[in-house]
Design a protein around this motif. Structure first.
Motif, PDB file in Angstrom:
ATOM      1  N   GLU A 269     -86.216  66.144  -0.695  1.00 38.67           N
ATOM      2  CA  GLU A 269     -86.419  64.783  -1.179  1.00 38.67           C
ATOM      3  C   GLU A 269     -86.147  63.768  -0.082  1.00 38.67           C
ATOM      4  O   GLU A 269     -85.588  64.087   0.965  1.00 38.67           O
ATOM      5  N   ALA A 270     -86.540  62.548  -0.345  1.00 36.90           N
ATOM      6  CA  ALA A 270     -86.183  61.411   0.494  1.00 36.90           C
ATOM      7  C   ALA A 270     -85.979  60.227  -0.421  1.00 36.90           C
ATOM      8  O   ALA A 270     -86.602  60.131  -1.474  1.00 36.90           O
ATOM      9  N   ARG A 271     -85.096  59.332  -0.032  1.00 36.74           N
ATOM     10  CA  ARG A 271     -84.839  58.168  -0.872  1.00 36.74           C
ATOM     11  C   ARG A 271     -84.516  56.985   0.024  1.00 36.74           C
ATOM     12  O   ARG A 271     -83.966  57.145   1.119  1.00 36.74           O
ATOM     13  N   GLU A 272     -84.866  55.816  -0.447  1.00 35.34           N
ATOM     14  CA  GLU A 272     -84.557  54.592   0.277  1.00 35.34           C
ATOM     15  C   GLU A 272     -83.172  54.128  -0.159  1.00 35.34           C
ATOM     16  O   GLU A 272     -82.911  53.941  -1.351  1.00 35.34           O
ATOM     17  N   LEU A 273     -82.284  53.963   0.807  1.00 35.02           N
ATOM     18  CA  LEU A 273     -80.898  53.640   0.483  1.00 35.02           C
ATOM     19  C   LEU A 273     -80.722  52.162   0.171  1.00 35.02           C
ATOM     20  O   LEU A 273     -81.399  51.307   0.728  1.00 35.02           O
ATOM     21  N   ARG A 274     -79.805  51.900  -0.741  1.00 34.35           N
ATOM     22  CA  ARG A 274     -79.400  50.552  -1.109  1.00 34.35           C
ATOM     23  C   ARG A 274     -77.883  50.506  -1.158  1.00 34.35           C
ATOM     24  O   ARG A 274     -77.213  51.527  -1.230  1.00 34.35           O
ATOM     25  N   HIS A 275     -77.343  49.288  -1.162  1.00 31.17           N
ATOM     26  CA  HIS A 275     -75.889  49.109  -1.194  1.00 31.17           C
ATOM     27  C   HIS A 275     -75.277  49.850  -2.372  1.00 31.17           C
ATOM     28  O   HIS A 275     -75.757  49.754  -3.509  1.00 31.17           O
ATOM     29  N   GLY A 276     -74.215  50.614  -2.104  1.00 31.15           N
ATOM     30  CA  GLY A 276     -73.504  51.335  -3.141  1.00 31.15           C
ATOM     31  C   GLY A 276     -74.039  52.722  -3.434  1.00 31.15           C
ATOM     32  O   GLY A 276     -73.384  53.492  -4.138  1.00 31.15           O
ATOM     33  N   MET A 277     -75.210  53.073  -2.919  1.00 28.23           N
ATOM     34  CA  MET A 277     -75.781  54.390  -3.206  1.00 28.23           C
ATOM     35  C   MET A 277     -74.996  55.486  -2.476  1.00 28.23           C
ATOM     36  O   MET A 277     -74.462  55.271  -1.397  1.00 28.23           O
ATOM     37  N   PRO A 278     -74.929  56.697  -3.060  1.00 31.08           N
ATOM     38  CA  PRO A 278     -74.166  57.781  -2.449  1.00 31.08           C
ATOM     39  C   PRO A 278     -74.882  58.387  -1.245  1.00 31.08           C
ATOM     40  O   PRO A 278     -76.106  58.341  -1.126  1.00 31.08           O
ATOM     41  N   VAL A 279     -74.083  58.971  -0.365  1.00 29.44           N
ATOM     42  CA  VAL A 279     -74.577  59.731   0.774  1.00 29.44           C
ATOM     43  C   VAL A 279     -73.988  61.130   0.686  1.00 29.44           C
ATOM     44  O   VAL A 279     -72.805  61.298   0.375  1.00 29.44           O
ATOM     45  N   PHE A 280     -74.814  62.141   0.945  1.00 29.25           N
ATOM     46  CA  PHE A 280     -74.415  63.524   0.750  1.00 29.25           C
ATOM     47  C   PHE A 280     -74.418  64.296   2.066  1.00 29.25           C
ATOM     48  O   PHE A 280     -75.074  63.892   3.042  1.00 29.25           O
TER      49      PHE A 280
ATOM     50  N   VAL B 258     -77.144  50.462   8.957  1.00 18.80           N
ATOM     51  CA  VAL B 258     -76.439  50.820   7.726  1.00 18.80           C
ATOM     52  C   VAL B 258     -75.026  51.275   8.067  1.00 18.80           C
ATOM     53  O   VAL B 258     -74.804  51.918   9.091  1.00 18.80           O
ATOM     54  N   ARG B 259     -74.074  50.874   7.229  1.00 18.63           N
ATOM     55  CA  ARG B 259     -72.695  51.336   7.390  1.00 18.63           C
ATOM     56  C   ARG B 259     -72.342  52.225   6.207  1.00 18.63           C
ATOM     57  O   ARG B 259     -72.482  51.827   5.049  1.00 18.63           O
ATOM     58  N   ILE B 260     -71.892  53.430   6.507  1.00 17.98           N
ATOM     59  CA  ILE B 260     -71.484  54.394   5.487  1.00 17.98           C
ATOM     60  C   ILE B 260     -69.970  54.441   5.423  1.00 17.98           C
ATOM     61  O   ILE B 260     -69.302  54.654   6.433  1.00 17.98           O
ATOM     62  N   ALA B 261     -69.419  54.210   4.234  1.00 21.86           N
ATOM     63  CA  ALA B 261     -67.975  54.352   4.007  1.00 21.86           C
ATOM     64  C   ALA B 261     -67.732  55.729   3.411  1.00 21.86           C
ATOM     65  O   ALA B 261     -68.284  56.059   2.354  1.00 21.86           O
TER      66      ALA B 261
ATOM     67  N   VAL C 230     -70.274  62.447  -0.118  1.00 24.76           N
ATOM     68  CA  VAL C 230     -69.188  62.361   0.858  1.00 24.76           C
ATOM     69  C   VAL C 230     -68.866  60.913   1.184  1.00 24.76           C
ATOM     70  O   VAL C 230     -67.873  60.620   1.847  1.00 24.76           O
ATOM     71  N   GLY C 231     -69.724  59.985   0.728  1.00 25.27           N
ATOM     72  CA  GLY C 231     -69.503  58.570   0.977  1.00 25.27           C
ATOM     73  C   GLY C 231     -70.578  57.754   0.293  1.00 25.27           C
ATOM     74  O   GLY C 231     -71.340  58.260  -0.528  1.00 25.27           O
ATOM     75  N   HIS C 232     -70.633  56.455   0.649  1.00 28.50           N
ATOM     76  CA  HIS C 232     -71.623  55.575   0.032  1.00 28.50           C
ATOM     77  C   HIS C 232     -72.023  54.486   1.022  1.00 28.50           C
ATOM     78  O   HIS C 232     -71.340  54.263   2.040  1.00 28.50           O
ATOM     79  N   VAL C 233     -73.113  53.802   0.715  1.00 24.78           N
ATOM     80  CA  VAL C 233     -73.577  52.708   1.559  1.00 24.78           C
ATOM     81  C   VAL C 233     -72.684  51.499   1.324  1.00 24.78           C
ATOM     82  O   VAL C 233     -72.616  50.955   0.225  1.00 24.78           O
ATOM     83  N   ASP C 234     -72.016  51.065   2.393  1.00 28.28           N
ATOM     84  CA  ASP C 234     -71.087  49.939   2.304  1.00 28.28           C
ATOM     85  C   ASP C 234     -71.757  48.630   2.698  1.00 28.28           C
ATOM     86  O   ASP C 234     -71.406  47.564   2.196  1.00 28.28           O
ATOM     87  N   ALA C 235     -72.698  48.694   3.626  1.00 26.03           N
ATOM     88  CA  ALA C 235     -73.444  47.507   4.059  1.00 26.03           C
ATOM     89  C   ALA C 235     -74.754  47.974   4.664  1.00 26.03           C
ATOM     90  O   ALA C 235     -74.856  49.085   5.182  1.00 26.03           O
ATOM     91  N   GLN C 236     -75.753  47.084   4.613  1.00 30.76           N
ATOM     92  CA  GLN C 236     -77.077  47.490   5.062  1.00 30.76           C
ATOM     93  C   GLN C 236     -77.906  46.288   5.464  1.00 30.76           C
ATOM     94  O   GLN C 236     -77.810  45.220   4.875  1.00 30.76           O
ATOM     95  N   VAL C 237     -78.744  46.486   6.493  1.00 28.29           N
ATOM     96  CA  VAL C 237     -79.736  45.498   6.910  1.00 28.29           C
ATOM     97  C   VAL C 237     -81.052  46.243   7.090  1.00 28.29           C
ATOM     98  O   VAL C 237     -81.120  47.237   7.814  1.00 28.29           O
TER      99      VAL C 237
END
Length: 215
Positions: free
Chosen positions: A58-69, A82-85, A41-48
């Motif tokens: 499952e679980a996953r560590e998010l990085r820039h550009g990775m998808p969000v469901f 984290v900012r989700i676009a 439904v989106g992706h990681v646009d920025a992250q700190v």
């Protein structure tokens, strides 16, 4: 509404959570193929800092550009943001020590985020005429369309502040609804109806903005 609300994210436990999630994921893989991968439904646009996306299997560590469901639970540590676009141009910034669950957010349908604890900033576009989106916390629900707001919550109180547009705020078990305009906020204590719309002190507003802003 979910039971067993966690009051605080154990910010030093991100890596152990990832290790446990990896074991679960390995077990699921060995068990055989599962359901088809859902569409993001989106992706990681920025992250700190470190941000975790958790799902039932499952679980996953998010990085820039990775998808969000849909059904992802986004979890941040004490210094993480984290900012989700989203695919329609809307965005959500998740502040530190926050857990927010993407219940639904698909093109052409209403959106729902469950804010379990912490703070989020949501900025919505007016694409497709706007969509109805709700941010649901333990003590209140903020419903919006094509607007911007910040919602913060803990086990006892939810605060809603409107950046632009209009927001409708309700509380579980109460018929009263409070309408907020840009620059207004409302506090909703546990078990009580929404507080009246009022201007919040500039220091409080700036603290919320800083908490949900990624430079």
């Amino acid at each position: 509404m979910r039971c067993g609300l966690r009051a605080r994210f154990p910010h030093d436990r991100v890596r152990p959570l990832l290790a446990a999630a990896a074991a679960l994921l390995l077990a699921a893989t060995l068990a055989g193929p599962g359901l088809a991968e859902p569409s993001p439904v989106g992706h990681v646009d920025a992250q700190v800092g470190e941000v975790l996306a958790q799902r039932p299997a499952e679980a996953r560590e998010l990085r820039h550009g990775m998808p969000v469901f849909r059904d992802d639970a986004l979890i941040t540590g004490i210094r993480a943001k984290v900012r989700i676009a989203f695919d329609d141009g809307s965005a959500m910034t998740v502040g530190p020590e926050t857990r927010v669950e993407v219940e639904r957010f698909a093109p052409g349908s209403a959106g729902l985020f469950d804010l379990i604890y912490g703070a989020v900033r949501v900025l919505l576009t007016d694409s497709d005429g706007g969509r109805d989106v709700s941010v649901r916390a333990r003590t209140a629900t903020a419903s919006v369309r094509s607007t911007g707001l910040i919602v913060s919550t803990d086990p006892q109180t939810t605060g809603v502040f409107v950046l632009e547009g209009r927001v409708s705020v309700s509380a579980p078990g109460h018929d009263e609804t409070v309408g907020l305009q840009a620059g207004q906020g409302s506090d909703i204590p546990l078990g009580e109806p929404p507080g009246r719309a009022k201007r919040w002190p500039p220091a409080r507003v700036e603290a919320l903005r800083a908490r949900t802003r990624i430079e």
